[in-house]
Structure formats: C-alpha cells, structure tokens
Motif scaffolding. Structure first.
Motif, short mmCIF file in Angstrom:
data_model
loop_
_atom_site.label_atom_id
_atom_site.label_comp_id
_atom_site.label_asym_id
_atom_site.label_seq_id
_atom_site.Cartn_x
_atom_site.Cartn_y
_atom_site.Cartn_z
N MET A 1 0.84 -1.20 0.00
CA MET A 1 0.00 0.00 0.00
C MET A 1 0.88 1.25 0.00
SD MET A 1 -3.11 1.07 2.56
CE MET A 1 -2.23 0.82 4.07
N LYS A 2 0.39 2.27 -0.66
CA LYS A 2 1.11 3.54 -0.63
C LYS A 2 0.25 4.56 0.12
CE LYS A 2 4.10 6.12 -3.68
NZ LYS A 2 4.54 6.26 -5.08
N ILE A 3 0.84 5.18 1.13
CA ILE A 3 0.12 6.15 1.95
C ILE A 3 0.65 7.54 1.62
CG2 ILE A 3 -0.32 6.91 4.31
CD1 ILE A 3 0.25 4.00 5.21
N ALA A 4 -0.25 8.50 1.46
CA ALA A 4 0.20 9.89 1.24
C ALA A 4 -0.05 10.69 2.51
CB ALA A 4 -0.56 10.51 0.08
N VAL A 5 0.83 11.63 2.78
CA VAL A 5 0.57 12.58 3.84
C VAL A 5 0.83 13.97 3.26
CG1 VAL A 5 2.86 12.12 4.85
CG2 VAL A 5 1.15 13.28 6.21
N CYS A 6 -0.13 14.87 3.43
CA CYS A 6 -0.03 16.19 2.81
C CYS A 6 0.30 17.21 3.89
CB CYS A 6 -1.34 16.56 2.12
SG CYS A 6 -1.85 15.30 0.94
N VAL A 7 1.29 18.05 3.61
CA VAL A 7 1.73 18.99 4.64
C VAL A 7 1.76 20.42 4.11
CG1 VAL A 7 3.13 17.27 5.86
CG2 VAL A 7 4.20 18.64 4.07
N SER A 8 1.52 21.36 5.01
CA SER A 8 1.62 22.76 4.60
C SER A 8 2.64 23.48 5.47
CB SER A 8 0.26 23.44 4.59
OG SER A 8 -0.20 23.67 5.88
N HIS A 9 3.12 24.56 4.91
CA HIS A 9 4.23 25.32 5.44
C HIS A 9 3.62 26.63 5.91
CE1 HIS A 9 8.54 26.12 5.42
NE2 HIS A 9 8.36 27.22 4.73
N VAL A 10 3.63 26.88 7.22
CA VAL A 10 2.83 28.00 7.76
C VAL A 10 3.67 28.88 8.69
CG1 VAL A 10 0.68 26.67 7.68
CG2 VAL A 10 2.05 26.63 9.76
N PRO A 11 3.26 30.12 8.90
CA PRO A 11 3.97 30.97 9.85
C PRO A 11 3.95 30.35 11.25
CG PRO A 11 2.50 32.29 8.51
CD PRO A 11 2.19 30.86 8.21
N ASP A 12 5.06 30.44 11.93
CA ASP A 12 5.17 29.98 13.31
C ASP A 12 4.02 30.60 14.13
OD1 ASP A 12 5.89 29.57 15.97
OD2 ASP A 12 8.02 29.61 15.48
N THR A 13 3.43 29.77 14.99
CA THR A 13 2.27 30.27 15.76
C THR A 13 2.63 31.42 16.69
OG1 THR A 13 2.64 28.59 17.44
CG2 THR A 13 1.05 28.05 15.71
N ALA A 14 3.93 31.58 17.00
CA ALA A 14 4.33 32.68 17.89
C ALA A 14 4.50 34.00 17.12
CB ALA A 14 5.63 32.33 18.60
N THR A 15 4.35 33.94 15.79
CA THR A 15 4.57 35.12 14.96
C THR A 15 3.49 36.17 15.17
OG1 THR A 15 5.40 33.62 13.28
CG2 THR A 15 4.92 35.85 12.56
N LYS A 16 3.95 37.42 15.24
CA LYS A 16 2.98 38.52 15.23
C LYS A 16 2.62 38.76 13.76
CE LYS A 16 3.22 41.06 19.36
NZ LYS A 16 4.35 40.49 20.12
N ILE A 17 1.35 38.86 13.50
CA ILE A 17 0.93 39.03 12.11
C ILE A 17 0.69 40.52 11.83
CG2 ILE A 17 -0.94 38.53 10.45
CD1 ILE A 17 0.80 36.07 10.99
N ASN A 18 1.37 41.03 10.80
CA ASN A 18 1.11 42.40 10.35
C ASN A 18 0.67 42.36 8.89
OD1 ASN A 18 1.76 43.95 12.73
ND2 ASN A 18 3.86 43.22 12.41
N ILE A 19 -0.05 43.39 8.50
CA ILE A 19 -0.58 43.42 7.14
C ILE A 19 0.43 44.14 6.24
CG2 ILE A 19 -2.59 44.01 5.71
CD1 ILE A 19 -3.32 42.32 8.23
N ALA A 20 0.69 43.57 5.06
CA ALA A 20 1.62 44.20 4.11
C ALA A 20 0.99 45.45 3.52
CB ALA A 20 1.94 43.20 3.00
N ALA A 21 1.85 46.29 2.94
CA ALA A 21 1.37 47.56 2.37
C ALA A 21 0.33 47.34 1.27
CB ALA A 21 2.56 48.35 1.82
N THR A 22 0.43 46.22 0.55
CA THR A 22 -0.55 45.94 -0.50
C THR A 22 -1.96 45.77 0.07
OG1 THR A 22 -0.16 43.58 -0.25
CG2 THR A 22 1.11 44.69 -1.96
N GLY A 23 -2.04 45.45 1.36
CA GLY A 23 -3.35 45.33 2.00
C GLY A 23 -4.02 44.00 1.81
N ASN A 24 -3.48 43.12 0.95
CA ASN A 24 -4.18 41.84 0.81
C ASN A 24 -3.30 40.62 1.09
OD1 ASN A 24 -2.71 41.86 -1.47
ND2 ASN A 24 -4.45 41.97 -2.89
N GLU A 25 -2.21 40.84 1.80
CA GLU A 25 -1.41 39.71 2.28
C GLU A 25 -0.70 40.13 3.55
OE1 GLU A 25 1.27 38.91 -0.94
OE2 GLU A 25 1.94 40.97 -0.99
N ILE A 26 -0.03 39.15 4.20
CA ILE A 26 0.65 39.54 5.43
C ILE A 26 2.06 40.01 5.12
CG2 ILE A 26 -0.73 38.00 6.87
CD1 ILE A 26 1.84 36.21 7.08
N ASP A 27 2.58 40.84 5.99
CA ASP A 27 3.94 41.34 5.88
C ASP A 27 4.89 40.20 6.26
OD1 ASP A 27 6.33 42.61 6.06
OD2 ASP A 27 5.65 44.19 7.43
#
Ligand code: FAD
Lengths: 250, 320
Positions: A1-27
């Motif tokens: 059997m072949k098993i897949a595991v899917c992973v995502s790459h995310v900001p560390d939970t301790a990160t302070k989130i700020n908004i980028a100047a473009t206004g539609n993504e994070i800095d």
C-alpha cells in the motif's frame, strides 16, 4: 500500500501578524515558517500505519507551494517518511486550488490512504481534506483523534462539540488529524541525516482558477485597555457589579 | 423566478441546534437583501423542534427523513444536499461552522462546483454581492473576501450572529429517503463527561498553569458551575495532563467567542489569545501585573487565584 501525507508550510504560531502595504497579504518581514502543527499528527499516523501494515508499505509526503516548502517536506522525511513531492507553484492558490492539485497527485500516485492535518493554521479553513476527498470520490473522516485500519475497514473517532463520534468507513479514505490522535515522534539525528539524502521530486502543480477573491486584510479592532479593579478579593464585589450592570453578561 | 438560498440545518439527537436558528436568520436576511427565496433543509429522523425555525423568518422547510439518518453520515448527507440543491437550483448555500457544517460544506461545495467561504463572522451585501469577513491566523487578522463561482456557499461561526425573531408561516415538506448511501456513518456518539463544551458555551471559565495542579482546578469547576459556564484550559495545563484536550482554547485548541471569558492563572501567550480574544467580555485574574492577558481583558484583578476564586464563586452564588 502507498500512503500519502499532505503537509503545509505555515507561519510559526508565535509570529505577530502584520498586514503588508498591498493590504491583501501579510507582511513577511521577520516571519518564520514551520510545518503546520496538525500535520505532524498526520505524519506520525502515516508512519505508525506503515509500521503496522509492514510489507512494502510506503509513505510519500506531498506539499503544494514554492521552494520554501522543502524545509517542511524535509521535516517529514526526517521523521521517517520515504519520499517527498513538491507540487510547485508561485501563485497564491485558494483551498480549492490546493485540493485540486493534491487530488491529481494522489490519484497519479495511486494512494488509497491519505493523512492531512485537520486545518492549516494560516487561513484556518479546515476544508482541504474534505474537498480533496470529494474530488477523488474517496471517503473522508475529519478531526480524527483515533484511527484503526483493518483490511479495507476503517473505524475512527472524531472530535465534535460535547464528545466524540465513532465513524466507520472504508478505503480509499482521507483522514484529517486532530491533536490527541498520537504523540508525534522527534526526528532522530539518523533520520535528519537520511532526509538530507532523499530527493524531493518537483513538478508543477495543476493550476486551477481560484474560486475565492481576497478583497483585503485588516487587524482586528484593538481592545480598549481594560481596568484593573484591585489586587485581591476585595475587588470581587465591583467585578460582579460591572459584569452584571455594565457588561450585562451574568 | 427569483434566485434561491438553501439553508442547511443541523439536528443532534432529534433536536435542531441553536446554531441552526442563526443559519435560518442569516439566510432570511441575505434573501431580503438579494431578493432570494429561502429554502431550509434538515436531514434526520424525527426532529422535535423543527417548526421553531419558522420563528426566524423562514417558511419553506424540507425534511429528508430516514431513521438511519438520525446519525450524521457524510456520504448520505452530501448526496442528499447536493441533489436537492440541484433540484431547486440553489444559487447560495449557508450553514453553521460547527463540526457538522465544517465537515459537510466543503464536500457539497465540490460536488456543486460552488466556492466555499467558511467560518464567516460577518456577511454584508454590497452591489448585489455577498462580502464575507473571516478571521485568519487564528484571529490575528481579518480577511474580507468574496466568491467568484456561480454557486456560493458560506458557513457562519456559531454564537456570532444573533438570530432575529420574525414568526412566519411554516410549510413543511417531508421526503422519505430510500437506501441512503451510508458507506461513511456515525455508529455511536460518546458524550464527554463535562457538562458543556467550550465551543458552544456562552460563558467560559478557563484555568492555566497558575492553578498549580489538577486538584486545584476544582476552583475553576466551582466557579464554572456557579455561572453555568464551560471549563476551558490553556495548553500548558492540557500538556501537563491536568485537563483533556477538548477543553484547550487557543490556536491549536478551540477558537471561542463567548459573551464572557474568565481567564484565571493564564499568562496570555499569543497562541492562547488567538483562540479567545474575540470574546465579548474578558476577565483576567493573574498575579503578574505585566501578564499579556491584561492587554485584552475588560476587567482584571491583579492578584492570587487561590484567594480570589473562592470569593468570586461565593459572590456569584448569592446572585439571583
Ligand atoms: C505550536 C504551538 C501551539 C500552541 N497552541 C496553544 C493553544 O492552542 N492554547 C494555549 O493556551 N497555548 C498554546 N501554546 C502554548 C503557549 O505558548 C503557552 O505556553 C501557554 O498558553 C501557557 O499556558 P499558561 O498561561 O497556563 O501558563 P504560563 O504561561 O506558565 O502562565 C501561568 C500564569 O499564571 C500566573 N499565576 C501563577 N500563579 C498564580 C496565582 N497563584 N494566582 C494568579 N496567577 C498566577 C502567572 O503569573 C502566569 O501569568 C502553543 C504553543 C505552540 C508552540
């Protein structure tokens, strides 16, 4: 059997989130990335299932993103996953796009059992596992805290409000992992060394048009600074009065 | 013919959940703004309080009935909702972002080729479009977003939208379901011993490492009992094995927005704040005056939980 595991790459939970100047993504300044915490439970369960099934069972880790995601793929490889695939894109895909790309790869890999974290702690949608299963016509159990595979039959416990549901289903299946499913192993030094030698296969992600459109991001309204009512229980009557008369919540 | 919005209700053990009335009420409101017809759908066996949904501005209720469907079955429910949405040509679908809604909505979305915006805390109609606001990064930011798909599906965060009473006529259609596809089905519900779940509670009393031990958590339980509240916990306390994971509040626990959140002996780490800072009122009790929890609290007592909690519980019990 072949098993897949899917992973995502995310900001560390301790990160302070700020908004980028473009206004539609994070800095991105100063933001460090980690493997999505829930995906560690998914990787662990995939490895445990492989160990239990034995034979020629293989685990492949799949991630959609850019070169930066390789770090997260390596983390899974260091824990003991056999091989890694990066589905490359520089576009900002929404959950639907990612589910679509993952489903195509899962199909071509012929994986009948797939583990994912229950949600990515960036956009917190909690929908990719279910979407991917619907695209593949696989069964899917989400928010799983207990998983058992016997032949083709699967029995899971999934966490819901006020308790757990016992769910029965069959392969092919996607399981979304919740904290409590297992205790993820630490990568051993040997595992980390071995991971460096494993190659990560790269291919372009199947691109689909996004169904969602981001209009803008903003910080939640800052709370007005609260009042410190005292330093001991003599403040209790005032607290109770405020909760009753001002906040009207008790 | 006017376009249609399909509101999906949720029953558990034969009773509609409170969040279903929120769903109905929001559907009625969007329908009014966009000039849509509302159709409401529920799946299950007998649903004792189904008619109550007509107190919230929705009349047309379709009940898909079969006794095996009293338990949730993702396979059967997905099929029934998808086929029904096609039959009535639903342009919009809405449900609550509960464990049920979170599991079901994305599957239906794929089958209908509908985009999904989940966990919305605000839905506005602007220029004939629905603009959704949803928290991201565990509430550290808010995203305004919309759907470009033809069919649009939204799930709303429970406890955020107040159901607005508006009694209307009640037209029930019952459809019996033959041979539902139960290839994936809930066979049993194991109720947790605790009384109330943090995700559904209106008041939460949470304890952290400041409580010192599992035994001392009885101070939290007693205050929670007096307030009719659920018990919550920080991750430090869950990792120490003092409390079960289901009580964990925060980025890797539950996101909650009760009307009152009482944080006792919790420092207010960013991951904890992420899960509870959208609570309407926050009380913090902590002996460290610099604890970050005070930064989000409406009212604070900068003192010792062991001295304050018994007195607070006593004072609450004296209220009528
Ligand atoms: C990936 C990741 C995910 C995480 N997810 C979560 C999450 O979902 N939820 C979560 O809560 N945490 C989470 N954390 C952990 C978080 O960073 C903190 O470690 C945790 O919240 C601390 O718990 P605490 O406030 O109980 O303990 P501490 O930080 O140790 O705070 C204890 C507090 O009690 C006070 N205190 C001590 N004695 C008394 C007394 N007698 N009277 C009054 N006050 C007293 C102290 O002043 C202190 O402020 C996560 C961390 C990581 C890395």
């Amino acid at each position: 059997m072949k098993i897949a595991v899917c992973v995502s790459h995310v900001p560390d939970t301790a990160t302070k989130i700020n908004i980028a100047a473009t206004g539609n993504e994070i800095d991105q300044t100063g933001v460090t990335y980690i493997i999505n915490p829930y995906d560690e439970f998914a990787v662990e369960e995939a490895l445990r299932t492989k160990e239990k099934e034995g034979g020629d069972t293989q685990v492949v880790v799949i991630s959609v993103g850019n070169d930066a995601n390789k770090e997260t793929i390596r983390k899974a490889l260091a824990m003991g996953v056999d091989s890694g695939i990066l589905l490359k894109t520089e576009n900002k895909m929404d959950s639907f796009g990612i589910a679509k790309a993952l489903s195509e790869e899962i199909k071509s890999q012929g994986c009948e059992l797939v583990f994912m974290g229950k949600q990515s702690v960036d956009f917190d949608n909690q929908i990719i596992p279910q979407m991917t299963s619907a695209l593949l016509d696989y069964s899917c159990v989400s928010v799983v805290v207990e998983f058992k595979l016997e032949g083709q039959n699967i029995t899971c416990e999934r966490e819901i409000e006020g308790g757990k549901e016992v769910v029965s289903t069959k392969l092919p299946c996607i399981i979304s992992a919740q904290k409590g499913l297992n205790e993820p192993r630490y990568a051993s030094l040997k595992g980390i060394m071995a991971a460096k030698k494993k190659t990560i296969e790269e291919k372009p992600a199947v691109e689909t048009e996004n169904q969602t459109e981001i209009i803008g991001l903003k910080k939640p309204p800052a709370k007005a600074h609260g009042r410190i009512l005292g330093t001991d229980s003599s403040a209790v009557p005032e607290l109770v009065r405020l909760l009753r008369e001002e906040a009207k919540v008790i | 013919m006017a376009n249609t919005i399909l509101a999906i209700l949720e029953q558990r053990e034969g009773k509609l959940k409170k969040s279903s009335f929120e769903t109905a009420s929001v559907a009625a409101k969007i329908a009014k703004n966009l000039n849509l017809t509302v159709v409401v759908v529920a799946i299950g066996n007998d649903i004792s309080n189904l008619e109550e949904v007509s107190n919230y501005g929705v009349s047309n209720v379709t009940h898909f009935k079969n006794n095996v469907l009293s338990n949730y079955s993702s396979s059967a429910y997905t099929k029934i909702i998808t086929e029904y949405a096609k039959e009535i040509s639903a342009d919009y679908l809405i449900t609550a972002n509960t464990s049920f809604g979170k599991d079901l909505a994305p599957r239906v979305g794929i089958k209908l080729n509908a985009g999904c915006l989940v966990d919305c805390v605000k839905l506005d109609v602007q220029n004939n479009e629905v603009i959704a606001t949803r928290p991201i990064y565990a509430g550290k930011a808010l995203m305004e977003t919309k759907l470009n798909s033809n069919i649009k599906l939204f799930t709303i965060r429970p406890n955020v939208f107040k159901p607005e009473e508006n009694k209307v006529e009640y037209n029930l259609t019952t459809k019996n379901v033959d041979n539902p596809d139960t290839s994936t089905i809930v066979s049993e519900f194991k109720k947790a011993e605790g009384k109330l779940d943090v995700a559904e509670a209106d008041i939460i009393v949470s304890g952290g490492r400041g409580l010192k031990s599992a035994e001392e958590f009885k101070l939290i339980e007693e205050l929670a009992d007096a307030l009719g509240a659920a018990v919550g916990a920080s991750r430090a306390v869950v990792d120490a094995g003092w409390r079960p994971h289901r009580e964990q509040v925060g980025q890797t626990g539950k996101t909650v927005s009760p009307s009152l959140y009482v944080a006792c002996g919790i420092s207010g780490a960013i991951q904890h704040l992420a899960g509870m800072s959208s609570s309407k009122y926050i009380v913090a009790i902590n002996k460290d005056k610099d604890a970050p929890i005070f930064g989000v609290a409406d009212y604070g007592i900068n003192g010792d939980v062991f001295e304050i909690l018994p007195k607070l519980t006593e004072a609450i019990k004296l209220l009528d």
